[in-house]
Design an enzyme around this catalytic site. Structure first.
Site: not given
Ligand code: DQA
Length: 152
Positions: A17-18, A25, A30, A81, A84, A105, A107, A114
């Site tokens: 998501p997002n 964003r 990011y 990835n 959240a 995995e 990020h 964080r």
């Molecule tokens: C994320 C880190 C997560 O905590 C966050 O909710 C994201 C992006 C990252 O790529 O740094 O949406 O996965």
């Protein structure tokens, strides 16, 4: 000489998501690259590595679960990835554990630098490894890592 008897690996990159909003964003966290730009880079990397690559993004937990289950018998490895959902989703973790398809995995941000709630990943215990904090490079390193793992 190319050995055509060796089928090339199928790698699936999953974005949660997002991540469709990358580029606009929170760019300080990011980065400024869009998801389309990241995917284009990964496709180029995949071609160089000689693997078949597909990229998928969803804001919906169940759709990500469906993609993971759908990988049975077709996908050799995942790069994920989960956004959240990393910090909330038992369902995504269980799907990865169920299909037993090797997964890395990734990020963009270093989740351990964080907020406290980002320090825990439900997914980490069921993946080969985690790459966190290198921006878009995390995906590229994740792709290299899963391919190296699968090629032994
Ligand atoms: C994320 C880190 C997560 O905590 C966050 O909710 C994201 C992006 C990252 O790529 O740094 O949406 O996965």
């Amino acid at each position: 000489m190319t050995d055509n008897s060796i089928p090339s690996l199928n790698i699936s990159v999953l974005h949660g998501p997002n991540l469709n909003l990358l580029g606009q964003r929170e760019p300080g966290i990011y980065g400024v690259l869009t998801l389309a730009a990241i995917n284009a880079q990964l496709m180029a990397d995949g071609a160089e590595l000689g693997v078949n690559l597909t990229c998928f993004q969803s804001n919906h937990e169940g759709e990500l679960v469906d993609q993971i289950q759908g990988g049975l018998n077709t996908v050799d490895g995942f790069v994920i990835n989960a956004g959240a959902y990393t910090h909330t989703s038992v369902a995504i973790r269980d799907a990865i554990a169920a299909v037993q398809i090797p997964t890395v995995e990734v990020h963009l941000s270093n989740i351990y630098r964080r907020e406290e709630f980002r320090h825990h990943s439900y997914i980490a215990p069921v993946v080969i490894g985690q790459i966190s904090g290198f921006g878009a490079m995390s995906y590229r390193l994740g792709l290299k890592a899963i391919v190296a793992h699968l090629r032994g």
